[in-house]
Design an enzyme around this catalytic site. Structure first.
Site, PDB file in Angstrom:
ATOM      1  N   CYS A  66      27.167  -6.184  48.568  1.00 53.20           N
ATOM      2  CA  CYS A  66      26.504  -4.860  48.847  1.00 53.20           C
ATOM      3  C   CYS A  66      25.790  -4.876  50.189  1.00 53.20           C
ATOM      4  CB  CYS A  66      25.596  -4.636  47.618  1.00 53.20           C
ATOM      5  SG  CYS A  66      24.446  -5.820  47.230  1.00 53.20           S
ATOM      6  N   GLU A 113      17.499   3.351  47.239  1.00 52.15           N
ATOM      7  CA  GLU A 113      18.900   3.609  47.696  1.00 52.15           C
ATOM      8  C   GLU A 113      19.685   4.640  47.290  1.00 52.15           C
ATOM      9  OE1 GLU A 113      19.700  -0.844  49.597  1.00 52.15           O
ATOM     10  OE2 GLU A 113      20.519  -0.310  48.050  1.00 52.15           O
TER      11      GLU A 113
END
Length: 178
Positions: A66, A113
């Site tokens: 990620c 996020e």
């Protein structure tokens, strides 16, 4: 190369600016990110253990990789780039979901996020980058789910959020790509 910047977004994923990554995490600013899940032919997903010197969540298990998109980079291109940088291979990726999450850490940093979930298929062994990854393993979704209940402190905050929120969707995706 200058300090890495993240793409600040609003709740509709519209870009509103750029900010250095560490500053965005210090100020809990909403920014664009992605999480890659790689599955093999047996329906297992590849997990990585974060390197021990990472500035947050060192040594914890998480999804295959990620990170954050760069300005002008598509979600899929960003996922492929980071998959190569961290795990040493590339795979075709498909974006399957996106959502907003907020996860504060004990060190004062916060992940806030707009995360894009990318799924792909790969059957080989990775060539891990030791600056990013300490170890890796294949696990079935059911075994991950069981282990997270017994050992929740072994997993990153974002992985637990993603997994809990989208377990059934991720499971469906693993069956689709096999």
């Amino acid at each position: 190369m200058g300090k890495e910047k993240v793409i600040l977004v609003d709740e509709n994923n519209q870009q509103i600016g750029l900010m250095e990554k560490i500053e965005a995490h210090e100020k809990a600013m909403l920014h664009r990110a992605f999480s890659v899940f790689i599955f093999n032919d047996e329906g297992q997903t590849m997990l990585q253990q974060r390197a021990g010197h990472k500035y947050h969540s060192p040594g914890l298990w998480t999804n295959t990789c990620c990170s954050h998109q760069r300005e002008g980079e598509t979600n899929v291109d960003a996922g492929k780039r980071r998959l190569q940088e961290e795990m040493g291979f590339t795979a075709e990726l498909e974006e399957v979901l996106s959502f907003i999450y907020h996860a504060p850490f004990e060190n004062g940093l916060t992940e806030h996020e707009f995360d894009h979930i990318l799924v792909g298929k790969y059957n080989g062994e990775p060539n891990i980058n030791p600056d990013e990854v300490a170890s890796w393993k294949w696990m079935s979704l059911k075994d991950i789910q069981k282990d997270m209940k017994v050992n929740p402190g072994d997993y990153t905050a974002w992985f637990k959020i993603i997994f809990e929120k989208f377990y059934s969707h991720i499971e469906e995706q693993s069956e689709t790509i096999l």
